[in-house]
Design an enzyme around this catalytic site. Structure first.
Site, PDB file in Angstrom:
ATOM      1  N   CYS A 166      50.926  48.681  36.460  1.00  0.00           N
ATOM      2  CA  CYS A 166      49.580  48.217  36.815  1.00  0.00           C
ATOM      3  C   CYS A 166      49.696  46.775  37.283  1.00  0.00           C
ATOM      4  CB  CYS A 166      48.700  48.339  35.573  1.00  0.00           C
ATOM      5  SG  CYS A 166      47.039  47.732  35.835  1.00  0.00           S
ATOM      6  N   CYS A 190      32.021  41.938  37.459  1.00  0.00           N
ATOM      7  CA  CYS A 190      31.451  43.073  36.719  1.00  0.00           C
ATOM      8  C   CYS A 190      31.225  42.680  35.259  1.00  0.00           C
ATOM      9  CB  CYS A 190      32.386  44.277  36.793  1.00  0.00           C
ATOM     10  SG  CYS A 190      32.684  44.817  38.485  1.00  0.00           S
ATOM     11  N   CYS A 240      33.927  43.514  32.464  1.00  0.00           N
ATOM     12  CA  CYS A 240      35.326  43.217  32.789  1.00  0.00           C
ATOM     13  C   CYS A 240      35.658  41.779  32.428  1.00  0.00           C
ATOM     14  CB  CYS A 240      35.561  43.457  34.280  1.00  0.00           C
ATOM     15  SG  CYS A 240      37.198  42.932  34.819  1.00  0.00           S
ATOM     16  N   CYS A 266      43.011  45.231  31.364  1.00  0.00           N
ATOM     17  CA  CYS A 266      41.916  44.592  32.072  1.00  0.00           C
ATOM     18  C   CYS A 266      41.683  43.120  31.762  1.00  0.00           C
ATOM     19  CB  CYS A 266      40.621  45.351  31.794  1.00  0.00           C
ATOM     20  SG  CYS A 266      40.832  47.107  31.882  1.00  0.00           S
ATOM     21  N   GLU A 292      48.496  39.144  35.074  1.00  0.00           N
ATOM     22  CA  GLU A 292      49.178  40.062  34.177  1.00  0.00           C
ATOM     23  C   GLU A 292      49.610  41.332  34.900  1.00  0.00           C
ATOM     24  OE1 GLU A 292      45.989  40.572  31.443  1.00  0.00           O
ATOM     25  OE2 GLU A 292      45.350  42.419  32.422  1.00  0.00           O
ATOM     26  N   CYS A 339      38.603  37.149  39.591  1.00  0.00           N
ATOM     27  CA  CYS A 339      37.949  38.086  40.501  1.00  0.00           C
ATOM     28  C   CYS A 339      36.535  37.606  40.779  1.00  0.00           C
ATOM     29  CB  CYS A 339      37.898  39.489  39.893  1.00  0.00           C
ATOM     30  SG  CYS A 339      37.149  40.708  40.999  1.00  0.00           S
TER      31      CYS A 339
HETATM   32  N1  SAH Z   1      38.884  45.426  40.948  1.00  0.00           N
HETATM   33  C1  SAH Z   1      39.319  46.779  40.971  1.00  0.00           C
HETATM   34  C2  SAH Z   1      40.641  46.996  40.270  1.00  0.00           C
HETATM   35  C3  SAH Z   1      40.876  46.260  38.985  1.00  0.00           C
HETATM   36  S1  SAH Z   1      39.911  46.755  37.610  1.00  0.00           S
HETATM   37  C4  SAH Z   1      38.248  47.701  40.426  1.00  0.00           C
HETATM   38  O1  SAH Z   1      37.276  47.212  39.859  1.00  0.00           O
HETATM   39  O2  SAH Z   1      38.401  48.909  40.603  1.00  0.00           O
HETATM   40  C5  SAH Z   1      40.651  48.320  37.181  1.00  0.00           C
HETATM   41  C6  SAH Z   1      39.747  49.248  36.397  1.00  0.00           C
HETATM   42  O3  SAH Z   1      39.517  48.740  35.070  1.00  0.00           O
HETATM   43  C7  SAH Z   1      38.383  49.414  37.024  1.00  0.00           C
HETATM   44  O4  SAH Z   1      37.993  50.763  37.074  1.00  0.00           O
HETATM   45  C8  SAH Z   1      37.509  48.640  36.083  1.00  0.00           C
HETATM   46  O5  SAH Z   1      36.202  49.085  36.154  1.00  0.00           O
HETATM   47  C9  SAH Z   1      38.149  48.899  34.752  1.00  0.00           C
HETATM   48  N2  SAH Z   1      37.766  47.943  33.718  1.00  0.00           N
HETATM   49  C10 SAH Z   1      37.494  46.638  33.846  1.00  0.00           C
HETATM   50  N3  SAH Z   1      37.185  46.078  32.658  1.00  0.00           N
HETATM   51  C11 SAH Z   1      37.260  47.060  31.748  1.00  0.00           C
HETATM   52  C12 SAH Z   1      37.074  47.105  30.336  1.00  0.00           C
HETATM   53  N4  SAH Z   1      36.748  46.031  29.640  1.00  0.00           N
HETATM   54  N5  SAH Z   1      37.255  48.297  29.717  1.00  0.00           N
HETATM   55  C13 SAH Z   1      37.618  49.394  30.425  1.00  0.00           C
HETATM   56  N6  SAH Z   1      37.810  49.403  31.744  1.00  0.00           N
HETATM   57  C14 SAH Z   1      37.632  48.250  32.414  1.00  0.00           C
HETATM   58 FE1  SF4 Z   2      36.784  42.490  39.572  1.00  0.00          FE
HETATM   59 FE2  SF4 Z   2      36.923  43.383  37.096  1.00  0.00          FE
HETATM   60 FE3  SF4 Z   2      34.954  44.207  38.665  1.00  0.00          FE
HETATM   61 FE4  SF4 Z   2      37.460  45.050  39.137  1.00  0.00          FE
HETATM   62  S1  SF4 Z   2      36.211  45.491  37.334  1.00  0.00           S
HETATM   63  S2  SF4 Z   2      35.973  44.275  40.638  1.00  0.00           S
HETATM   64  S3  SF4 Z   2      38.609  43.221  38.503  1.00  0.00           S
HETATM   65  S4  SF4 Z   2      35.289  42.092  37.962  1.00  0.00           S
END
Ligand code: SAH
Ligand code: SF4
Length: 382
Positions: A104, A115, A118, A344, A91, A111
């Site tokens: 974005c 996390c 996420c 996200c 996306e 990934c």
């Molecule tokens: N992998 C990289 C970039 C992609 S995620 C990273 O983790 O930085 C981009 C941002 O979105 C990150 O700061 C991540 O922590 C945040 N993010 C992921 N899932 C989310 C969610 N469900 N709600 C709010 N922020 C989220």
């Molecule tokens: Fe991967 Fe999502 Fe963690 Fe970013 S926030 S490193 S996209 S799992």
């Protein structure tokens, strides 16, 4: 198979042209046709010799992304889903604001970092995107928007690598894409308007400082290792102290820039006043080594499989106040495109359910929340 010219930065395109027996300045002309004009057809490129156009038709093509769907939010945010083959969907989100247009971009299908909060992490990892697949998100969005708005000047002024994937785990494909964004013959974006967001791949932060020092955002999400280990599993490999040292080194190669720390506010997990105070101590300790930073508090975008909740606004405001009272620049991210799930990995998550990662995470969650409860209780002196 002919070469997709979106895969090349200017040096790569020059090498390609040399293989066709052409001079470097031809590559510059071609590069401008591709990225500045959005051309896909060599016959359009009237300032290139007919013989070159014929050579190109036989050996190359310009293939943009395959659109699955487009979602327009009431607030002007646009989200595209692109099919990158083998059932993988990525996306891209365009966020218009009065003084800028931000795109974005995704760097991977899925990934591997996993996390907890996420939805991309919950889908697991499928594969790295190629340079062409990364840059074609910008190529497509910029030229689509120009056409839609009937404008001939630049619309996207900022790029954030905050879509699906961990960009620094796809380093070799990422860097040429960043170079195309910055190139005056490409998109001509300033170094400070291109942001790589990372969960903290320390060695690659150091390499990025040397290869292409764009703005850096670090997804911190916790002030101490036990909690961060649970939320961002990569922390077990690169703990907070090492990460902040890497940030300090990064800054020495771009001294006037801030590092942005992203912090996703999770109700009852990492949003307590004590966590904010711990962050202040952390930043002050590293501040003495020359780290200048700001915090971006992100309201959590909930999705059912996470089992987590968004902190309420008073909690976020109280947290922000503790940071600001300590002199740390702090912003709270506006939620945009909520009506189209433009955050996200959410919509792509609906489209595909990969590899049973969700079930594995659900099984681990019980343990995780137990761990967090201990941390919070300790922090709060309960
Ligand atoms: N992998 C990289 C970039 C992609 S995620 C990273 O983790 O930085 C981009 C941002 O979105 C990150 O700061 C991540 O922590 C945040 N993010 C992921 N899932 C989310 C969610 N469900 N709600 C709010 N922020 C989220
Ligand atoms: Fe991967 Fe999502 Fe963690 Fe970013 S926030 S490193 S996209 S799992």
């Amino acid at each position: 198979m002919t070469a997709n010219l979106l895969d090349f930065d200017l040096d790569g395109l020059a090498a390609f042209c040399e293989r066709l027996g052409e001079k470097r300045f031809r590559a510059t002309q071609l590069f401008r046709w591709i990225h500045q004009k959005g051309a896909t057809d060599f016959t359009q490129m009237t300032d290139l010799a007919k013989s070159l156009r014929e050579k190109l038709s036989g050996s190359a093509h310009i293939q943009g992304p395959k659109v699955v769907s487009r979602h327009d939010s009431a607030d002007g945010t646009i989200k595209w889903l692109f099919d990158v083959g083998a059932g993988d969907v990525i996306e891209t989100v365009f966020i218009p604001e009065t003084d800028r247009g931000t795109l974005c971009i995704s760097s991977q299908a899925g990934c591997a970092v996993g996390c907890r909060f996420c939805s991309t992490g919950h889908q697991g990892f499928s594969r790295n995107l190629t340079t062409g697949e990364i840059i074609s998100q910008l190529w497509f969005a910029e030229h689509f928007l120009r056409q839609q708005l009937g404008r001939d000047e630049r619309i996207i002024s900022n790029v954030v690598m905050m879509g699906m994937g961990e960009p620094l785990q796809n380093y070799s494909q990422l860097v040429p894409a960043l170079k195309i964004m910055l190139d005056d013959h490409g998109y001509g974006l300033s170094r400070r308007r291109v942001t790589v967001s990372t969960s903290g791949v320390v060695p690659m932060i150091d390499r990025l400082a040397k290869d292409c020092p764009v703005a850096l955002a670090v997804s911190l999400h916790a002030p101490e290792d036990a909690l961060r280990d649970n939320l961002v599993p990569l922390n077990k490999k690169y703990p907070i102290a090492e990460l902040l040292e890497a940030c300090t080194r990064y800054q020495s190669s771009a001294p006037r820039d801030f590092i942005t720390f992203e912090y996703c506010m999770l109700d009852g997990v990492n949003d307590q006043p004590e966590h904010a105070r711990q962050l202040v101590s952390l930043v002050q300790a590293h501040g003495q080594q020359g780290l200048s930073c700001k915090f971006n508090l992100i309201p959590f975008n909930p999705f059912p499989a996470s089992g987590l909740k968004r902190s309420d606004m008073p909690q976020v405001t109280a947290f922000a106040k503790i940071l600001m009272d300590a002199g740390i620049v702090t912003t709270v991210r506006k939620t945009r495109g909520d009506d189209i799930d433009a955050a996200c990995g959410q919509l792509a998550g609906d489209v595909q359910d990969r590899t049973g990662v969700d079930q594995r995470m659900a099984a681990q969650r019980q343990g995780m929340l137990g761990g967090i409860k201990v941390v919070v209780a300790k922090g709060m002196g309960v």
